[in-house]
Motif scaffolding. Structure first.
Motif, PDB file in Angstrom:
ATOM      1  N   PRO A   4       0.828  -1.207   0.000  1.00  0.00           N
ATOM      2  CA  PRO A   4       0.000   0.000   0.000  1.00  0.00           C
ATOM      3  C   PRO A   4       0.862   1.256   0.000  1.00  0.00           C
ATOM      4  CG  PRO A   4       0.048  -0.993   2.179  1.00  0.00           C
ATOM      5  CD  PRO A   4       0.753  -1.949   1.262  1.00  0.00           C
ATOM      6  N   ALA A   5       0.315   2.316  -0.554  1.00  0.00           N
ATOM      7  CA  ALA A   5       0.982   3.609  -0.488  1.00  0.00           C
ATOM      8  C   ALA A   5       1.025   4.073   0.962  1.00  0.00           C
ATOM      9  CB  ALA A   5       0.228   4.624  -1.333  1.00  0.00           C
ATOM     10  N   ILE A   6       2.136   4.680   1.340  1.00  0.00           N
ATOM     11  CA  ILE A   6       2.287   5.175   2.714  1.00  0.00           C
ATOM     12  C   ILE A   6       2.023   6.675   2.731  1.00  0.00           C
ATOM     13  CG2 ILE A   6       3.874   5.485   4.635  1.00  0.00           C
ATOM     14  CD1 ILE A   6       5.239   2.886   3.754  1.00  0.00           C
ATOM     15  N   ILE A   7       1.040   7.044   3.531  1.00  0.00           N
ATOM     16  CA  ILE A   7       0.617   8.438   3.652  1.00  0.00           C
ATOM     17  C   ILE A   7       0.984   8.908   5.056  1.00  0.00           C
ATOM     18  CG2 ILE A   7      -1.340  10.013   3.497  1.00  0.00           C
ATOM     19  CD1 ILE A   7      -2.754   7.781   1.806  1.00  0.00           C
ATOM     20  N   ALA A   8       1.853   9.888   5.132  1.00  0.00           N
ATOM     21  CA  ALA A   8       2.392  10.346   6.417  1.00  0.00           C
ATOM     22  C   ALA A   8       1.371  11.209   7.149  1.00  0.00           C
ATOM     23  CB  ALA A   8       3.685  11.124   6.201  1.00  0.00           C
ATOM     24  N   HIS A   9       0.779  10.654   8.207  1.00  0.00           N
ATOM     25  CA  HIS A   9      -0.269  11.337   8.962  1.00  0.00           C
ATOM     26  C   HIS A   9       0.280  12.578   9.663  1.00  0.00           C
ATOM     27  CE1 HIS A   9      -3.126  11.493  12.575  1.00  0.00           C
ATOM     28  NE2 HIS A   9      -3.876  11.766  11.519  1.00  0.00           N
ATOM     29  N   ARG A  10      -0.162  13.745   9.213  1.00  0.00           N
ATOM     30  CA  ARG A  10       0.295  15.031   9.753  1.00  0.00           C
ATOM     31  C   ARG A  10       1.824  15.141   9.696  1.00  0.00           C
ATOM     32  NH1 ARG A  10      -3.593  15.046  15.163  1.00  0.00           N
ATOM     33  NH2 ARG A  10      -5.428  14.197  14.100  1.00  0.00           N
ATOM     34  N   GLY A  11       2.426  14.469   8.706  1.00  0.00           N
ATOM     35  CA  GLY A  11       3.879  14.489   8.590  1.00  0.00           C
ATOM     36  C   GLY A  11       4.545  13.520   9.546  1.00  0.00           C
ATOM     37  N   PHE A  12       3.952  12.327   9.744  1.00  0.00           N
ATOM     38  CA  PHE A  12       4.400  11.331  10.731  1.00  0.00           C
ATOM     39  C   PHE A  12       4.432  11.956  12.119  1.00  0.00           C
ATOM     40  CE2 PHE A  12       6.717   9.212   7.023  1.00  0.00           C
ATOM     41  CZ  PHE A  12       5.792   8.185   6.909  1.00  0.00           C
ATOM     42  N   ALA A  13       3.220  12.211  12.631  1.00  0.00           N
ATOM     43  CA  ALA A  13       3.080  12.908  13.907  1.00  0.00           C
ATOM     44  C   ALA A  13       3.638  12.134  15.088  1.00  0.00           C
ATOM     45  CB  ALA A  13       1.602  13.231  14.162  1.00  0.00           C
ATOM     46  N   GLY A  14       3.880  10.835  14.923  1.00  0.00           N
ATOM     47  CA  GLY A  14       4.453  10.065  16.011  1.00  0.00           C
ATOM     48  C   GLY A  14       5.912  10.374  16.280  1.00  0.00           C
ATOM     49  N   VAL A  15       6.580  10.994  15.311  1.00  0.00           N
ATOM     50  CA  VAL A  15       8.011  11.269  15.478  1.00  0.00           C
ATOM     51  C   VAL A  15       8.363  12.734  15.243  1.00  0.00           C
ATOM     52  CG1 VAL A  15       8.702   8.917  14.892  1.00  0.00           C
ATOM     53  CG2 VAL A  15       8.526  10.624  13.067  1.00  0.00           C
ATOM     54  N   ALA A  16       7.370  13.576  14.979  1.00  0.00           N
ATOM     55  CA  ALA A  16       7.650  14.984  14.682  1.00  0.00           C
ATOM     56  C   ALA A  16       6.473  15.842  15.137  1.00  0.00           C
ATOM     57  CB  ALA A  16       7.883  15.161  13.180  1.00  0.00           C
ATOM     58  N   PRO A  17       6.701  17.126  15.406  1.00  0.00           N
ATOM     59  CA  PRO A  17       5.592  18.010  15.780  1.00  0.00           C
ATOM     60  C   PRO A  17       4.612  18.145  14.621  1.00  0.00           C
ATOM     61  CG  PRO A  17       7.616  19.282  15.445  1.00  0.00           C
ATOM     62  CD  PRO A  17       8.009  17.843  15.411  1.00  0.00           C
ATOM     63  N   GLU A  18       3.408  17.647  14.836  1.00  0.00           N
ATOM     64  CA  GLU A  18       2.450  17.441  13.752  1.00  0.00           C
ATOM     65  C   GLU A  18       2.111  18.699  12.962  1.00  0.00           C
ATOM     66  OE1 GLU A  18      -1.945  17.770  15.511  1.00  0.00           O
ATOM     67  OE2 GLU A  18      -0.829  16.095  16.393  1.00  0.00           O
ATOM     68  N   ASN A  19       1.919  18.478  11.664  1.00  0.00           N
ATOM     69  CA  ASN A  19       1.439  19.511  10.745  1.00  0.00           C
ATOM     70  C   ASN A  19       2.377  20.709  10.610  1.00  0.00           C
ATOM     71  OD1 ASN A  19      -0.999  18.552   9.576  1.00  0.00           O
ATOM     72  ND2 ASN A  19      -2.109  18.953  11.469  1.00  0.00           N
ATOM     73  N   THR A  20       3.636  20.549  11.018  1.00  0.00           N
ATOM     74  CA  THR A  20       4.580  21.654  10.892  1.00  0.00           C
ATOM     75  C   THR A  20       5.393  21.506   9.617  1.00  0.00           C
ATOM     76  OG1 THR A  20       6.294  20.491  12.145  1.00  0.00           O
ATOM     77  CG2 THR A  20       4.784  21.917  13.392  1.00  0.00           C
ATOM     78  N   LEU A  21       6.042  22.592   9.233  1.00  0.00           N
ATOM     79  CA  LEU A  21       6.872  22.566   8.038  1.00  0.00           C
ATOM     80  C   LEU A  21       8.020  21.576   8.206  1.00  0.00           C
ATOM     81  CD1 LEU A  21       7.012  23.922   5.275  1.00  0.00           C
ATOM     82  CD2 LEU A  21       8.514  25.656   6.274  1.00  0.00           C
ATOM     83  N   GLY A  22       8.622  21.539   9.395  1.00  0.00           N
ATOM     84  CA  GLY A  22       9.717  20.608   9.636  1.00  0.00           C
ATOM     85  C   GLY A  22       9.278  19.163   9.518  1.00  0.00           C
ATOM     86  N   ALA A  23       8.088  18.849  10.040  1.00  0.00           N
ATOM     87  CA  ALA A  23       7.561  17.490   9.946  1.00  0.00           C
ATOM     88  C   ALA A  23       7.322  17.104   8.500  1.00  0.00           C
ATOM     89  CB  ALA A  23       6.263  17.373  10.740  1.00  0.00           C
ATOM     90  N   MET A  24       6.750  18.007   7.725  1.00  0.00           N
ATOM     91  CA  MET A  24       6.447  17.708   6.326  1.00  0.00           C
ATOM     92  C   MET A  24       7.725  17.532   5.506  1.00  0.00           C
ATOM     93  SD  MET A  24       3.204  17.485   6.279  1.00  0.00           S
ATOM     94  CE  MET A  24       1.880  17.912   7.418  1.00  0.00           C
ATOM     95  N   GLU A  25       8.702  18.374   5.744  1.00  0.00           N
ATOM     96  CA  GLU A  25       9.954  18.265   4.996  1.00  0.00           C
ATOM     97  C   GLU A  25      10.680  16.967   5.329  1.00  0.00           C
ATOM     98  OE1 GLU A  25      11.267  22.896   4.251  1.00  0.00           O
ATOM     99  OE2 GLU A  25      11.709  21.986   6.195  1.00  0.00           O
TER     100      GLU A  25
END
Length: 283
Positions: A4-25
């Motif tokens: 399956p395609a992997i979709i990073a929830h809020r930029g992988f919120a389990g390991v990064a501050p969710e929905n932030t630019l740093g998480a997305m990058e």
């Protein structure tokens, strides 16, 4: 078996501050990431910002979401953009800023969270009068979101729990793919997907028949076996099934075996626990 395609929830919120630019990058740099999932709602001036909760002082594991307070849609954009997320130096970004930072090789799943109102009907199929009233609240915000997304060169998938948001998108930008997010009413989710010819449907992880998780209460479902096979029906109708939110490799493996198309994951590496592939970054 297809992965399956992997979709990073809020930029992988389990390991990064969710929905932030740093998480997305950081999530976009991982080879496994096919798509980033993010939440949008308006600042006081209507600018789409990437944030999940209605209020800036919501909490995660006992920690304040930001060092600011107030309803997102009543807060000036400048205050939102300076709000530090979960005690880090990351701040709340605009949708425009995230899309400018994400490479076109990574798709973006834009969840329409709220148009700036306390009255929503998530997970429900609503009557025509209510739909008209609700769509009038969504239309201005959807237009602002589309302005930002039209500038992005990569794949965009919209999603929402709210029928009125999907109806607004269907009227204003039928060329975009849309997925209906499902809560506790699987039948309503399928009905909405059919009504607006949605390309995808996003059920919770415990809605998939044949997977042990169906006996676990989650996301409004009480742990009873679903009366319908939403995966089979959606596939028969030609819709992609992306399941949320997956937190362990056991959950990932079970859903992969069941044949889902995409997994909205809280952490990277869930599909490759026995290898180091999650640590590889894009060239």
């Amino acid at each position: 078996m297809n992965d399956p395609a992997i979709i990073a929830h809020r930029g992988f919120a389990g390991v990064a501050p969710e929905n932030t630019l740093g998480a997305m990058e950081a999530a976009a740099a991982l080879e496994e990431t096919g798509m980033l999932e993010l939440d949008v709602q308006p600042a006081a001036d209507g600018t789409p910002v990437v944030f999940h909760d209605d209020r800036l002082e919501g909490r995660r594991d006992g920690r304040p979401m930001t060092d600011e307070t107030g309803l997102i849609w009543e807060t000036p954009l400048e205050s939102i953009q300076s709000a530090q997320v979960l005690g880090t130096d990351q701040t709340v970004p605009t949708l425009e800023a995230v899309l400018a930072a994400v490479p076109a090789s990574v798709g973006v799943n834009v969840e329409l969270k709220n148009p700036g109102t306390s009255t929503l009907f998530p997970g429900q199929s609503i009557d025509d009068e209510t739909l008209t009233q609700q769509r009038s609240k969504w239309d201005p915000f959807v237009e602002r979101v589309l302005e930002d997304c039209d500038e992005f060169d990569g794949e965009v998938l919209f999603s929402s729990f709210c029928e009125a948001a999907i109806a607004s998108l269907h009227r204003k930008a039928p060329h975009y793919a849309v997925g209906t997010l499902v809560w506790d009413d699987l039948e309503a989710g399928l009905e909405i997907a059919r009504r607006y010819d949605c390309a995808a449907i996003h059920p919770p992880r415990n809605a998939i028949l044949g997977v042990d998780m169906v006996t676990t209460a989650y996301a409004g479902l009480d742990g009873s076996e679903p009366a319908i096979d939403i995966l089979e029906i959606a596939h028969e109708e030609g819709r992609t099934v992306n399941v949320w939110t997956v937190e362990t490799w056991c959950q990932f493996e079970a859903l992969r075996a069941a044949g889902v198309d995409g997994i909205i994951a809280e952490y990277p590496g869930l599909g490759s626990w026995a290898s180091s592939s999650y640590s590889r970054v894009r060239p």
